[in-house]
Write a protein that holds these residues in place. Structure first.
Motif, mmCIF file in Angstrom:
data_model
loop_
_atom_site.group_PDB
_atom_site.id
_atom_site.type_symbol
_atom_site.label_atom_id
_atom_site.label_comp_id
_atom_site.label_asym_id
_atom_site.label_seq_id
_atom_site.Cartn_x
_atom_site.Cartn_y
_atom_site.Cartn_z
ATOM 1 N N ARG A 27 63.740 22.832 28.265
ATOM 2 C CA ARG A 27 63.332 22.993 29.657
ATOM 3 C C ARG A 27 61.805 22.957 29.804
ATOM 4 O O ARG A 27 61.079 23.307 28.876
ATOM 5 C CB ARG A 27 63.852 24.340 30.180
ATOM 6 N N PRO A 28 61.306 22.567 30.968
ATOM 7 C CA PRO A 28 59.848 22.551 31.171
ATOM 8 C C PRO A 28 59.285 23.954 31.305
ATOM 9 O O PRO A 28 60.004 24.888 31.668
ATOM 10 C CB PRO A 28 59.693 21.772 32.480
ATOM 11 N N ARG A 69 54.619 23.803 35.146
ATOM 12 C CA ARG A 69 55.106 22.635 35.881
ATOM 13 C C ARG A 69 55.486 23.007 37.312
ATOM 14 O O ARG A 69 55.336 22.218 38.238
ATOM 15 C CB ARG A 69 56.322 22.064 35.139
ATOM 16 N N TYR A 70 55.973 24.246 37.498
ATOM 17 C CA TYR A 70 56.433 24.673 38.815
ATOM 18 C C TYR A 70 55.304 25.266 39.663
ATOM 19 O O TYR A 70 55.453 25.419 40.863
ATOM 20 C CB TYR A 70 57.539 25.731 38.670
ATOM 21 N N ASP A 116 62.050 13.939 33.940
ATOM 22 C CA ASP A 116 62.318 14.904 32.871
ATOM 23 C C ASP A 116 63.830 14.934 32.658
ATOM 24 O O ASP A 116 64.561 15.458 33.499
ATOM 25 C CB ASP A 116 61.801 16.285 33.274
ATOM 26 N N ILE A 168 66.293 18.050 33.176
ATOM 27 C CA ILE A 168 66.662 18.524 34.514
ATOM 28 C C ILE A 168 67.399 17.379 35.201
ATOM 29 O O ILE A 168 66.795 16.354 35.507
ATOM 30 C CB ILE A 168 65.408 18.900 35.344
ATOM 31 N N ARG A 214 62.431 15.905 42.811
ATOM 32 C CA ARG A 214 62.128 17.314 42.539
ATOM 33 C C ARG A 214 60.810 17.438 41.771
ATOM 34 O O ARG A 214 60.378 16.515 41.086
ATOM 35 C CB ARG A 214 63.268 17.948 41.746
ATOM 36 N N GLU A 258 59.963 18.938 39.121
ATOM 37 C CA GLU A 258 59.989 18.807 37.656
ATOM 38 C C GLU A 258 59.715 17.376 37.204
ATOM 39 O O GLU A 258 59.262 17.151 36.090
ATOM 40 C CB GLU A 258 61.362 19.224 37.105
ATOM 41 N N HIS A 259 60.003 16.415 38.062
ATOM 42 C CA HIS A 259 59.885 15.007 37.687
ATOM 43 C C HIS A 259 58.588 14.378 38.197
ATOM 44 O O HIS A 259 58.456 13.149 38.201
ATOM 45 C CB HIS A 259 61.077 14.227 38.237
ATOM 46 N N ARG A 305 54.117 14.669 38.376
ATOM 47 C CA ARG A 305 52.861 15.305 37.942
ATOM 48 C C ARG A 305 51.703 14.656 38.690
ATOM 49 O O ARG A 305 51.802 13.501 39.100
ATOM 50 C CB ARG A 305 52.674 15.189 36.433
#
Length: 175
Positions: free
Chosen positions: A28-29, A33-34, A49, A52, A96, A98-99, A101
């Motif tokens: 998991r990240p 990241r969040y 990612d 997820i 989302r 998580e994917h 940056r």
């Protein structure tokens, strides 16, 4: 009766290498990241990612850069261009966090804008500098100027330094 070949048409088909994670980054990240704040107009890179599954973009968008047009609680709306045939389409997708940056594609431009603000007359905003310069009858050049060709040089050599090379004559050595 011959065997029929099954062709996979799933959402993640053909992504064995694209969605594989690097050594020591599996799982998991992290929390960082969040905790990134995204605003409308930010440049973002879509990097899927695979750990997820929720909000995973389609594999075509992996590695693409776009601009945030919408910010939700868990996801971002990202707008980018996609070349289809001979035209460019503006595609809008929600991905989302998580994917996604923050992209570094705009860094040098923003740095140059700050440097230009400090340069020349030293006013806080570029518009004020331009107006002030106009009143004084000056012009501010903030454009990047290419380096251009190098200066001409003449190389001189003395007779001692010059060595003439000639090929050796061919000698047949048949026994």
């Amino acid at each position: 009766m011959g065997k029929t070949r099954v062709i996979s048409k799933g959402y993640r088909h053909g992504t064995r290498d694209k969605y594989s994670k690097k050594y020591r980054t599996k799982g998991r990240p992290g929390l960082a990241r969040y905790l990134v704040n995204f605003k409308r107009g930010d440049y973002v890179d879509i990097v899927a990612d695979p750990s997820i599954q929720k909000g995973l973009p389609y594999s075509f968008y992996h590695g693409r850069t776009g601009i945030v047009f919408n910010v939700n609680r868990n996801a971002l709306g990202v707008e980018m261009t996609k070349i289809v045939g001979n035209r460019q389409l503006r595609k809008r997708i929600h991905v989302r966090i998580e994917h996604v940056r923050k992209s570094r594609c705009n860094e040098s431009f923003l740095h140059r804008v700050k440097e230009n603000d400090k340069k020349n007359l030293g006013f806080a905003w570029f518009c004020l500098r331009k107006q002030q310069a106009k009143k004084e009858g000056k012009s501010i050049v903030c454009k990047r100027i290419p380096e251009g060709p190098k200066e001409m040089k003449t190389v001189t050599a003395s007779q001692d330094d010059v060595e003439v090379l000639a090929p050796l004559p061919f000698v047949e050595n048949y026994f």
